[in-house]
Design a protein around this motif. Structure first.
Motif, PDB file in Angstrom:
ATOM      1  N   SER A  57     -24.793  20.756  -3.367  1.00 18.29           N
ATOM      2  CA  SER A  57     -26.159  20.849  -4.240  1.00 18.29           C
ATOM      3  C   SER A  57     -25.859  20.946  -5.259  1.00 18.29           C
ATOM      4  O   SER A  57     -26.706  20.542  -5.903  1.00 18.29           O
TER       5      SER A  57
ATOM      6  N   ASN B 109     -17.400  32.371  -1.508  1.00 15.38           N
ATOM      7  CA  ASN B 109     -17.621  31.812  -0.156  1.00 15.38           C
ATOM      8  C   ASN B 109     -18.697  32.995   1.041  1.00 15.38           C
ATOM      9  O   ASN B 109     -18.027  33.533   1.374  1.00 15.38           O
TER      10      ASN B 109
ATOM     11  N   GLY C 240     -21.267  32.619   4.252  1.00 10.74           N
ATOM     12  CA  GLY C 240     -22.373  31.468   4.825  1.00 10.74           C
ATOM     13  C   GLY C 240     -22.588  32.043   6.269  1.00 10.74           C
ATOM     14  O   GLY C 240     -22.639  32.949   6.616  1.00 10.74           O
TER      15      GLY C 240
ATOM     16  N   TYR D 170     -24.013  26.085   6.153  1.00 13.16           N
ATOM     17  CA  TYR D 170     -24.130  26.263   5.278  1.00 13.16           C
ATOM     18  C   TYR D 170     -22.886  27.453   4.335  1.00 13.16           C
ATOM     19  O   TYR D 170     -23.202  28.647   5.363  1.00 13.16           O
ATOM     20  N   ARG D 171     -22.546  26.910   3.619  1.00 18.53           N
ATOM     21  CA  ARG D 171     -21.890  28.159   2.603  1.00 18.53           C
ATOM     22  C   ARG D 171     -22.780  27.784   1.158  1.00 18.53           C
ATOM     23  O   ARG D 171     -22.448  27.248   0.698  1.00 18.53           O
ATOM     24  N   HIS D 172     -22.349  29.373   0.457  1.00 22.72           N
ATOM     25  CA  HIS D 172     -23.393  29.212  -0.366  1.00 22.72           C
ATOM     26  C   HIS D 172     -21.667  29.978  -1.101  1.00 22.72           C
ATOM     27  O   HIS D 172     -21.314  30.736  -1.371  1.00 22.72           O
TER      28      HIS D 172
ATOM     29  N   ASP E 155     -22.214  27.620  -9.685  1.00 24.96           N
ATOM     30  CA  ASP E 155     -22.377  27.919  -7.860  1.00 24.96           C
ATOM     31  C   ASP E 155     -22.679  26.640  -6.682  1.00 24.96           C
ATOM     32  O   ASP E 155     -23.350  26.380  -7.743  1.00 24.96           O
ATOM     33  N   GLN E 156     -21.965  26.405  -6.194  1.00 22.04           N
ATOM     34  CA  GLN E 156     -22.860  25.908  -5.016  1.00 22.04           C
ATOM     35  C   GLN E 156     -22.726  25.747  -3.503  1.00 22.04           C
ATOM     36  O   GLN E 156     -22.406  26.428  -3.019  1.00 22.04           O
ATOM     37  N   GLY E 157     -24.350  25.524  -2.874  1.00 20.74           N
ATOM     38  CA  GLY E 157     -24.325  25.583  -1.442  1.00 20.74           C
ATOM     39  C   GLY E 157     -23.934  24.210  -0.799  1.00 20.74           C
ATOM     40  O   GLY E 157     -23.888  22.793  -1.816  1.00 20.74           O
TER      41      GLY E 157
END
Length: 162
Positions: free
Chosen positions: A37, A122, A124, A141-143, A150-152
């Motif tokens: 993201s 991480n 998710g 999905y991991r955030h 931050d990245q999804g």
């Protein structure tokens, strides 16, 4: 929001009585297609999984995101998955937590490049469907929580169990 969180916790705790098919010592390797993201780019990844104990597996993974807006990005992840059986010993849900190491490189034409390295956490979840005793597909999905960025990451992959 509080009610939704309570329902999710009750669901996950209630699923604890259902057994997953991952066993201690079981290994798997896989590849995946990912989308980040923050970099807004597709990427490819590879991972290795090991059954630490029944229902709990460790995963080491690497993702490389294709260059977008003069930025390249790759990450290494060490995650833990707790597998909960949902249907007929073929469909599983797993929450995940872990550590992340990320490298970003921004190229500025005529100026040079700037490289940054980050360590993050991480959190998710994912689902995995076993096609047969050796192959499975997953959606995850991991955030990644990093101090500056931050990245999804959403990923679709295939695993091979040894």
């Amino acid at each position: 929001m509080k009610k939704i969180l309570t329902l999710i916790c009750a669901f996950v705790l209630g699923m604890g009585a259902v057994h997953a098919q991952v066993h201690q010592g079981e290994t798997a390797a896989g590849v995946n297609l990912v989308y980040g993201s923050e970099i807004e780019s597709l990427g490819i990844g590879a991972r290795f999984q090991y059954g630490v104990i029944d229902q709990l597996r460790a995963e080491v993974g690497f993702n490389y995101f294709f260059e977008h807006n003069h930025t390249t990005w790759w990450d290494v992840n060490v995650n833990a998955h707790y597998l909960l059986g949902l249907w007929n010993q073929q469909l599983y849900f797993y929450p995940l937590v872990g550590l992340n190491y990320t490298m970003t490189k921004v190229k500025t034409p005529g100026v040079g490049s700037d490289e940054e390295n980050h360590v993050g956490l991480n959190v998710g979840a994912g689902v995995e469907y076993e096609l047969n005793e050796h192959f499975g597909v997953n959606l995850e999905y991991r955030h990644t929580i990093i101090r500056k960025v931050d990245q999804g990451v959403i990923g679709l992959g295939v695993n091979y169990k040894f």
